[in-house]
Enzyme design. Sequence first.
Site, PDB file in Angstrom:
ATOM      1  CG  HIS A  25      -7.038  17.814   1.790  1.00 30.14           C
ATOM      2  ND1 HIS A  25      -5.751  17.451   1.437  1.00 30.14           N
ATOM      3  CD2 HIS A  25      -7.846  17.305   0.833  1.00 30.14           C
ATOM      4  CE1 HIS A  25      -5.804  16.749   0.298  1.00 30.14           C
ATOM      5  NE2 HIS A  25      -7.055  16.644  -0.076  1.00 30.14           N
ATOM      6  CG  HIS A  85      -6.191  14.934  -3.551  1.00 33.68           C
ATOM      7  ND1 HIS A  85      -7.421  14.344  -3.750  1.00 33.68           N
ATOM      8  CD2 HIS A  85      -6.000  15.791  -4.582  1.00 33.68           C
ATOM      9  CE1 HIS A  85      -7.963  14.838  -4.869  1.00 33.68           C
ATOM     10  NE2 HIS A  85      -7.121  15.705  -5.397  1.00 33.68           N
ATOM     11  CG  ASP A 105      -9.378  10.926  -4.478  1.00 40.24           C
ATOM     12  OD1 ASP A 105      -8.624  10.047  -4.001  1.00 40.24           O
ATOM     13  OD2 ASP A 105      -9.537  12.046  -3.952  1.00 40.24           O
ATOM     14  CG  ASP A 154      -7.768  10.947  -1.130  1.00 40.75           C
ATOM     15  OD1 ASP A 154      -9.000  10.831  -0.987  1.00 40.75           O
ATOM     16  OD2 ASP A 154      -7.238  11.871  -1.785  1.00 40.75           O
TER      17      ASP A 154
HETATM   18 ZN   LIG Z   1      -8.590  13.099  -2.546  1.00 37.30          ZN
END
Ligand SMILES: [Zn+2]
Length: 343
Positions: free
Chosen positions: A123, A161, A246, A159
Amino acid sequence: MSLVLIHTDRFAEHQTPPGHPERPERAEVMDVVAARWRQRGVDAVEPNAASRDQLARVHDDAYLDLIEKTAGRAVKLDPDTYTSPESYEIALLAAGAAVDAVERVMNGRHRAAVALVRPPGHHAERDRAMGFCLYNNVAVAAAHARAGGVGRVAIVDYDVHHGNGTQHIFESDPSVLYVSTHQYPYYPGTGAADEVGYGAGRGFTVNLPLEVGAVDDDYRVVFDDVVLPVLREFTPELLIVSAGFDAHERDPLGGMRVTTPAFAAMTMALRAVAEECCRGRIVCVTEGGYDLHALAASIDAALETLSGHASEPRWPSSAIESLRGRTAAELARASLGPIWPLA
Ligand SMILES: [Zn+2]
């Protein structure tokens, strides 16, 4: 041994506020996993800190100054992202571990390198900390490979995200392919299928947004139909994986239902592409994964896959019915809030 782990028990020194999911216990899980694999004869080495020059390939100078100034201090950098006095130094080790992983596979000492690190990185933007991430570890690694003469680097990010930072850093660069599977709509809000890159980089960003609730079978279809063919067409000279766990069914943040054996299957599929395209050169760098048991089991499954003999990916047969074909209204229920909804 053709697999190497890059890890230090110092990753637990980066502290986050009580109750924060990206907690030091995650590093302790990595310590246990690394110790077990060391006992099994796999090489495990301590990382070097990333240099300012290595970081400056993907981050702005002003941002590097800002993070450097958090040394010795506890600072809130964004609604989810905090430093403790040790974080600057530990984040340098996380980015450095990713660089070391690239060095290890590019100089031929190892075929596969796995950097077990925290804080995560995908991120982190060029000029901004975000979503638990300080430096974009994987981007620093890819830029290091490019600077060392590697022509084409592929980054696969599974991931849960979307890796907004990684996408943005390379979105106009045709020499770095970014492919992401992620829950969508969801934090951080980016990663729609029509985000495909800009200018010369158009077509070298591939987003595979998935509905909340996706199961192993959905990932199998997406890997077989898109991720693997795209990688084969790009023919990377190095494959880097943003290995976030995740999307696991036990994860408290993600809404997906991926099982541990499916992470092994994804890793095997990626390893096979690396063997076809780039003499097996694969670097995995950990990202998210917030259930400690799931994290340990998933990292183990990935290491098992990378250390053993190559075979066909063994996708588990999904016991749960796929949610493909759900309505837009159901999809829209997924939130666009902070990465850490407990905060
Ligand atoms: Zn993540």
